[in-house]
Design a protein around this motif. Sequence first.
Motif, PDB file in Angstrom:
ATOM      1  N   LEU A 237      92.959   2.650  61.933  1.00 49.02           N
ATOM      2  CA  LEU A 237      92.057   2.062  62.940  1.00 49.02           C
ATOM      3  C   LEU A 237      91.758   2.965  64.137  1.00 49.02           C
ATOM      4  CD1 LEU A 237      93.365  -1.620  63.098  1.00 49.02           C
ATOM      5  CD2 LEU A 237      91.494  -0.693  61.733  1.00 49.02           C
ATOM      6  N   LEU A 238      92.689   3.848  64.449  1.00 47.21           N
ATOM      7  CA  LEU A 238      92.520   4.653  65.674  1.00 47.21           C
ATOM      8  C   LEU A 238      92.344   6.136  65.381  1.00 47.21           C
ATOM      9  CD1 LEU A 238      95.384   2.914  67.694  1.00 47.21           C
ATOM     10  CD2 LEU A 238      92.944   2.460  67.917  1.00 47.21           C
ATOM     11  N   GLY A 239      92.566   6.531  64.130  1.00 51.06           N
ATOM     12  CA  GLY A 239      92.419   7.945  63.779  1.00 51.06           C
ATOM     13  C   GLY A 239      93.632   8.758  64.213  1.00 51.06           C
ATOM     14  N   PRO A 240      93.490  10.075  64.237  1.00 49.40           N
ATOM     15  CA  PRO A 240      94.632  10.924  64.596  1.00 49.40           C
ATOM     16  C   PRO A 240      95.035  10.723  66.059  1.00 49.40           C
ATOM     17  CG  PRO A 240      92.638  12.245  64.320  1.00 49.40           C
ATOM     18  CD  PRO A 240      92.284  10.849  63.929  1.00 49.40           C
ATOM     19  N   GLU A 241      96.282  11.049  66.365  1.00 47.93           N
ATOM     20  CA  GLU A 241      96.741  10.953  67.750  1.00 47.93           C
ATOM     21  C   GLU A 241      95.884  11.852  68.636  1.00 47.93           C
ATOM     22  OE1 GLU A 241      98.568   8.853  69.029  1.00 47.93           O
ATOM     23  OE2 GLU A 241     100.236   8.269  67.739  1.00 47.93           O
ATOM     24  N   MET A 242      95.643  11.398  69.857  1.00 48.87           N
ATOM     25  CA  MET A 242      94.857  12.187  70.803  1.00 48.87           C
ATOM     26  C   MET A 242      95.741  13.299  71.402  1.00 48.87           C
ATOM     27  SD  MET A 242      93.293   8.829  72.607  1.00 48.87           S
ATOM     28  CE  MET A 242      92.319   9.584  73.893  1.00 48.87           C
ATOM     29  N   LEU A 243      95.077  14.257  72.038  1.00 47.49           N
ATOM     30  CA  LEU A 243      95.793  15.384  72.647  1.00 47.49           C
ATOM     31  C   LEU A 243      96.862  14.901  73.635  1.00 47.49           C
ATOM     32  CD1 LEU A 243      95.663  18.456  72.503  1.00 47.49           C
ATOM     33  CD2 LEU A 243      94.114  18.428  74.473  1.00 47.49           C
ATOM     34  N   ILE A 244      96.552  13.817  74.335  1.00 44.89           N
ATOM     35  CA  ILE A 244      97.474  13.301  75.353  1.00 44.89           C
ATOM     36  C   ILE A 244      98.819  12.900  74.735  1.00 44.89           C
ATOM     37  CG2 ILE A 244      96.666  10.883  75.260  1.00 44.89           C
ATOM     38  CD1 ILE A 244      96.965  10.843  78.328  1.00 44.89           C
ATOM     39  N   ALA A 245      98.812  12.507  73.461  1.00 52.54           N
ATOM     40  CA  ALA A 245     100.056  12.121  72.792  1.00 52.54           C
ATOM     41  C   ALA A 245     101.008  13.318  72.707  1.00 52.54           C
ATOM     42  CB  ALA A 245      99.752  11.592  71.391  1.00 52.54           C
ATOM     43  N   TYR A 246     100.459  14.501  72.505  1.00 52.45           N
ATOM     44  CA  TYR A 246     101.291  15.708  72.393  1.00 52.45           C
ATOM     45  C   TYR A 246     101.713  16.173  73.782  1.00 52.45           C
ATOM     46  CZ  TYR A 246      99.564  15.359  67.711  1.00 52.45           C
ATOM     47  OH  TYR A 246      99.277  14.864  66.472  1.00 52.45           O
ATOM     48  N   PHE A 247     100.778  16.108  74.708  1.00 55.38           N
ATOM     49  CA  PHE A 247     101.055  16.545  76.082  1.00 55.38           C
ATOM     50  C   PHE A 247     102.165  15.689  76.715  1.00 55.38           C
ATOM     51  CE2 PHE A 247      99.846  16.335  80.683  1.00 55.38           C
ATOM     52  CZ  PHE A 247     100.205  17.640  80.992  1.00 55.38           C
ATOM     53  N   THR A 248     102.165  14.392  76.396  1.00 61.27           N
ATOM     54  CA  THR A 248     103.158  13.483  76.988  1.00 61.27           C
ATOM     55  C   THR A 248     104.360  13.283  76.062  1.00 61.27           C
ATOM     56  OG1 THR A 248     102.124  11.500  76.038  1.00 61.27           O
ATOM     57  CG2 THR A 248     101.327  12.205  78.205  1.00 61.27           C
ATOM     58  N   LEU A 249     104.452  14.084  75.027  1.00 56.21           N
ATOM     59  CA  LEU A 249     105.540  13.989  74.036  1.00 56.21           C
ATOM     60  C   LEU A 249     105.701  12.552  73.529  1.00 56.21           C
ATOM     61  CD1 LEU A 249     108.175  16.367  75.703  1.00 56.21           C
ATOM     62  CD2 LEU A 249     106.489  16.938  73.951  1.00 56.21           C
ATOM     63  N   GLY A 250     104.589  11.918  73.265  1.00 59.53           N
ATOM     64  CA  GLY A 250     104.610  10.597  72.635  1.00 59.53           C
ATOM     65  C   GLY A 250     104.711   9.430  73.604  1.00 59.53           C
ATOM     66  N   HIS A 251     104.820   9.705  74.902  1.00 57.07           N
ATOM     67  CA  HIS A 251     104.923   8.597  75.869  1.00 57.07           C
ATOM     68  C   HIS A 251     103.625   7.799  75.888  1.00 57.07           C
ATOM     69  CE1 HIS A 251     106.043   7.220  80.224  1.00 57.07           C
ATOM     70  NE2 HIS A 251     106.630   6.460  79.332  1.00 57.07           N
ATOM     71  N   PHE A 252     102.532   8.464  75.621  1.00 61.77           N
ATOM     72  CA  PHE A 252     101.199   7.869  75.659  1.00 61.77           C
ATOM     73  C   PHE A 252     100.568   8.142  74.311  1.00 61.77           C
ATOM     74  CE2 PHE A 252      98.567   6.447  79.305  1.00 61.77           C
ATOM     75  CZ  PHE A 252      97.420   6.133  78.601  1.00 61.77           C
ATOM     76  N   ASN A 253     100.597   7.202  73.407  1.00 57.34           N
ATOM     77  CA  ASN A 253      99.991   7.498  72.099  1.00 57.34           C
ATOM     78  C   ASN A 253      99.447   6.244  71.401  1.00 57.34           C
ATOM     79  OD1 ASN A 253     102.154   6.190  70.855  1.00 57.34           O
ATOM     80  ND2 ASN A 253     103.205   8.069  70.270  1.00 57.34           N
ATOM     81  N   GLY A 254      98.820   6.475  70.265  1.00 56.83           N
ATOM     82  CA  GLY A 254      98.184   5.394  69.523  1.00 56.83           C
ATOM     83  C   GLY A 254      99.197   4.451  68.909  1.00 56.83           C
ATOM     84  N   LYS A 255     100.323   4.998  68.488  1.00 57.79           N
ATOM     85  CA  LYS A 255     101.348   4.150  67.879  1.00 57.79           C
ATOM     86  C   LYS A 255     101.863   3.114  68.891  1.00 57.79           C
ATOM     87  CE  LYS A 255     105.807   4.340  65.637  1.00 57.79           C
ATOM     88  NZ  LYS A 255     107.002   5.141  65.443  1.00 57.79           N
ATOM     89  N   ASN A 256     101.993   3.506  70.151  1.00 59.33           N
ATOM     90  CA  ASN A 256     102.422   2.547  71.192  1.00 59.33           C
ATOM     91  C   ASN A 256     101.424   1.399  71.345  1.00 59.33           C
ATOM     92  OD1 ASN A 256     104.751   3.922  71.912  1.00 59.33           O
ATOM     93  ND2 ASN A 256     103.680   5.175  73.440  1.00 59.33           N
ATOM     94  N   LEU A 257     100.148   1.725  71.184  1.00 59.15           N
ATOM     95  CA  LEU A 257      99.119   0.688  71.293  1.00 59.15           C
ATOM     96  C   LEU A 257      99.300  -0.317  70.150  1.00 59.15           C
ATOM     97  CD1 LEU A 257      96.591  -0.410  72.701  1.00 59.15           C
ATOM     98  CD2 LEU A 257      95.220   1.214  71.387  1.00 59.15           C
ATOM     99  N   VAL A 258      99.491   0.204  68.939  1.00 62.26           N
ATOM    100  CA  VAL A 258      99.724  -0.666  67.775  1.00 62.26           C
ATOM    101  C   VAL A 258     101.000  -1.481  67.996  1.00 62.26           C
ATOM    102  CG1 VAL A 258     100.271  -0.675  65.307  1.00 62.26           C
ATOM    103  CG2 VAL A 258      98.533   0.910  66.206  1.00 62.26           C
TER     104      VAL A 258
END
Length: 275
Positions: A237-258
Amino acid sequence: MEQINGVRKFRLARSILERGFYSTTAYWVDGMMVDTGCAYTVRELVTSLKGYQVDRIVNTHSHEDHIAGNAALQNIYGADVLAHPMALPVLADPKKRQPLRLYQQLMWGYPTPSWGKAIGDFVETDHHRFEVIHTPGHSSDHICLYEPDERWLFSGDLFVGGRDRALRADYNIWLIITSLKKVAALDIRILFPGSGTVRQNPRDAIIGKIEYLKELGERILALYRQGLSYVQIRRKLLGPEMLIAYFTLGHFNGKNLVRSYIEDRPDRKEPIPCS
Ligand SMILES: [Zn+2]
């Protein structure tokens, strides 16, 4: 800096090689500051406020990029700092109460401690009366300020434009939706958000956001009931993780939204499968 009606807007960001990153916005209106930026922009904020009177400071929430100028402005102006009661321990001891990840230290830094008072239902300045609206989700201590005569809403980080594809690990998407519905019911002429993108007549944008988030939630829960893992749902539904997911080491990512859609939902009863 920009002037919008009687409101002065200060867009603040740490700059690296003269480029500003992840700005946050503070506003001055009728002797009141709404938020005070991050640790790296305190000096510029103080300089920019020369010639202004600051009688009080309101923090929309206790995140490090909204409270760091409190202490300096308190010292200079003797201004009261007002915030939600849950924010006060963080203001007093940011290092202990809200430890920062590496990316947060890099972008915003630790605020100097400041001493706040619990905000009431209203804040009054010389010419305005603001209603305080509790709007949790982005953080539990998040508030908005509504001025019904001017129809202004200072919305902190409650509303950000665009279609969310990622969430910070500690946000609650269902509370965000409920809080957005609360402000969508107000008659707003100008929205002053923490992102700095001031909007005229924002009702359609807020309602569009609520509809997008509700629809996304329904699709996520449908896939979850089919047995898909959080990562599978995110990919679909959301596609690949955005750049911010890598920059924040996963603190901010699509999986957290799910995850928030599934684990924070108000009617949650089913056991959560391992993902
Ligand atoms: Zn925030």
